[in-house]
Design a protein around this motif. Structure first.
Motif, mmCIF file in Angstrom:
data_model
loop_
_atom_site.group_PDB
_atom_site.id
_atom_site.type_symbol
_atom_site.label_atom_id
_atom_site.label_comp_id
_atom_site.label_asym_id
_atom_site.label_seq_id
_atom_site.Cartn_x
_atom_site.Cartn_y
_atom_site.Cartn_z
ATOM 1 N N MET A 242 0.846 -1.190 0.000
ATOM 2 C CA MET A 242 0.000 0.000 0.000
ATOM 3 C C MET A 242 0.886 1.247 0.000
ATOM 4 N N ALA A 243 0.725 2.068 -1.013
ATOM 5 C CA ALA A 243 1.537 3.276 -1.150
ATOM 6 C C ALA A 243 0.903 4.439 -0.398
ATOM 7 N N HIS A 244 1.772 5.326 0.089
ATOM 8 C CA HIS A 244 1.341 6.534 0.780
ATOM 9 C C HIS A 244 1.984 7.757 0.122
ATOM 10 N N GLY A 245 1.280 8.867 0.168
ATOM 11 C CA GLY A 245 1.810 10.124 -0.339
ATOM 12 C C GLY A 245 1.510 11.253 0.619
ATOM 13 N N LEU A 246 2.107 12.394 0.382
ATOM 14 C CA LEU A 246 1.885 13.571 1.220
ATOM 15 C C LEU A 246 0.857 14.461 0.528
ATOM 16 N N ALA B 74 -0.717 15.897 5.294
ATOM 17 C CA ALA B 74 -0.886 14.589 5.909
ATOM 18 C C ALA B 74 -0.354 13.503 4.985
ATOM 19 N N CYS B 75 0.278 12.519 5.592
ATOM 20 C CA CYS B 75 0.733 11.350 4.835
ATOM 21 C C CYS B 75 -0.406 10.335 4.822
ATOM 22 N N LEU B 76 -1.030 10.170 3.672
ATOM 23 C CA LEU B 76 -2.219 9.334 3.539
ATOM 24 C C LEU B 76 -1.977 8.225 2.536
ATOM 25 N N SER B 77 -2.774 7.174 2.633
ATOM 26 C CA SER B 77 -2.697 6.119 1.630
ATOM 27 C C SER B 77 -3.147 6.679 0.283
ATOM 28 N N ARG B 78 -2.494 6.234 -0.783
ATOM 29 C CA ARG B 78 -2.904 6.680 -2.118
ATOM 30 C C ARG B 78 -4.345 6.236 -2.406
ATOM 31 N N LEU B 79 -4.761 5.119 -1.843
ATOM 32 C CA LEU B 79 -6.128 4.631 -2.030
ATOM 33 C C LEU B 79 -7.141 5.690 -1.632
ATOM 34 N N ARG B 80 -6.886 6.392 -0.524
ATOM 35 C CA ARG B 80 -7.827 7.394 -0.042
ATOM 36 C C ARG B 80 -7.509 8.781 -0.593
ATOM 37 N N ASP C 207 -7.326 -7.839 -5.719
ATOM 38 C CA ASP C 207 -8.172 -7.197 -6.728
ATOM 39 C C ASP C 207 -7.999 -5.679 -6.729
ATOM 40 N N ARG C 208 -7.632 -5.117 -5.578
ATOM 41 C CA ARG C 208 -7.462 -3.660 -5.476
ATOM 42 C C ARG C 208 -5.990 -3.254 -5.541
ATOM 43 N N ALA C 209 -5.133 -4.136 -6.033
ATOM 44 C CA ALA C 209 -3.688 -3.882 -6.023
ATOM 45 C C ALA C 209 -3.322 -2.582 -6.725
ATOM 46 N N SER C 210 -3.937 -2.301 -7.862
ATOM 47 C CA SER C 210 -3.580 -1.091 -8.611
ATOM 48 C C SER C 210 -4.049 0.176 -7.914
ATOM 49 N N ASP C 211 -5.088 0.085 -7.086
ATOM 50 C CA ASP C 211 -5.549 1.237 -6.311
ATOM 51 C C ASP C 211 -4.720 1.411 -5.044
ATOM 52 N N LEU C 212 -4.329 0.289 -4.439
ATOM 53 C CA LEU C 212 -3.558 0.337 -3.199
ATOM 54 C C LEU C 212 -2.133 0.815 -3.433
ATOM 55 N N ASP C 213 -1.555 0.438 -4.562
ATOM 56 C CA ASP C 213 -0.162 0.800 -4.835
ATOM 57 C C ASP C 213 -0.017 1.260 -6.290
#
Length: 308
Positions: free
Chosen positions: A161-165, A235-241, A290-296
């Motif tokens: 799961m990737a995160h961004g700022l 905020a450092c949030l998951s890319r999914l959100r 199934d959500r791999a491309s959204d999670l990362d």
């Protein structure tokens, strides 16, 4: 004769230090906890717990039996796991613990679909920052963003799961674009509380913005997201959100690659072949993959800039 159920109440109070916390753990009323403790102490003819301003603490008699009661608990749970492992029916309750983001946005849709086909299986989903114990039957399945350390678990990595700022346009209009080369002086951060943060993401934010001030801390990723939307800070949030809000929440391109954390799944070794648990394990694994491309999602190429 001693009743294990009474001992279980004593153990919960001794561990949590209060009747209310023990009641939440055992999923009963506070009055029930107090009544069962009184019954146990009356049967033994001695006080086991003493109430202090800081909560309940074991008396000398309580200290003397605490280790023995914990050993009884271990044996009782082992019996339950062994007998449960031979349960061949696709029915019953499966308790799953996961971080809030995965629980709400990945697992809930999967569990709704699962129960349409297998309504006999009930699911309890705990979106909890605490690391609940699979050995103590606090949960049957756990999904975490860190490796599991217990030796009696079967674990595997099922995704990343990737995160961004992120920051809102209102925040950036007020404080300007962050100067990552200088450590983001004059900027504000929304972060997780100690023990509730994703370790890799917290470390990434520390490296990216060491001179920024912490404006708000919370143990809820969704609360961090809402604070960022309100313009409280970066905020450092998951890319999914974070990516889901488009122009309302901008991802800030820093000189460092985005933070990527591993998603780990675990079940106690004695339960891994129980049919209902096996079915839910498979559903969790499929949902994350199934959500791999959204999670990362891939990191966008290019220089340091704001990305809508």
């Amino acid at each position: 004769m001693l009743d294990w159920d009474d001992l279980r109440f004593f153990l919960a109070i001794a561990r949590t230090g209060s009747l209310s916390a023990a009641a939440r753990e055992l999923r009963v009323t506070q009055s029930t906890v107090g009544r069962r403790l009184a019954s146990l102490e009356s049967g033994l003819g001695t006080r086991l717990l003493h109430r202090t301003p800081d909560g309940y603490v074991p008396t000398l008699a309580g200290e003397a039996i605490l280790g023995q009661v914990e050993r009884v608990e271990t044996e009782v749970l082992a019996v339950e796991r062994t007998t449960g492992g031979h349960d061949a029916l696709l029915e019953g309750v499966v308790r799953v613990t996961a971080v809030e983001t995965l629980a709400s946005h990945v697992l809930i849709p999967a569990f709704c679909a699962l129960q349409r086909g297998t309504p006999e299986i009930g699911i309890e989903l705990l979106a909890d920052v605490r690391h609940l114990s699979l050995a103590m039957r606090e949960a049957d399945i756990a999904l975490r963003l860190t490796r599991f350390e217990q030796h009696d678990l079967v674990t595997r990595r099922i995704g990343t799961m990737a995160h961004g700022l992120y920051a809102s346009p209102a925040y950036l209009n007020r404080y300007g674009a962050p100067d990552f080369a200088a450590g983001c002086p004059g900027h504000r951060l929304v972060t997780g509380l100690d023990g509730a943060e994703v370790t890799q993401a917290a470390r990434w934010m520390t490296e990216a913005a060491p001179r920024a001030a912490v404006a708000l801390q919370t143990d809820s990723p969704e609360a961090q997201l809402q604070a960022a939307l309100c313009g409280e800070g970066m905020a450092c949030l998951s890319r999914l959100r974070g990516d889901a809000f488009g122009a309302a929440l901008l991802r800030l391109r820093s000189p460092w690659p985005q933070a990527v954390v591993e998603i780990w799944l675990a079940v106690h070794k004695d339960n891994r072949r129980t049919p209902r648990i096996r079915l839910v394990l498979d559903a969790v694994t499929a949902a994350v993959r199934d959500r791999a491309s959204d999670l990362d999602p891939p990191e966008s190429p290019g220089p340091v800039e704001l990305v809508a």
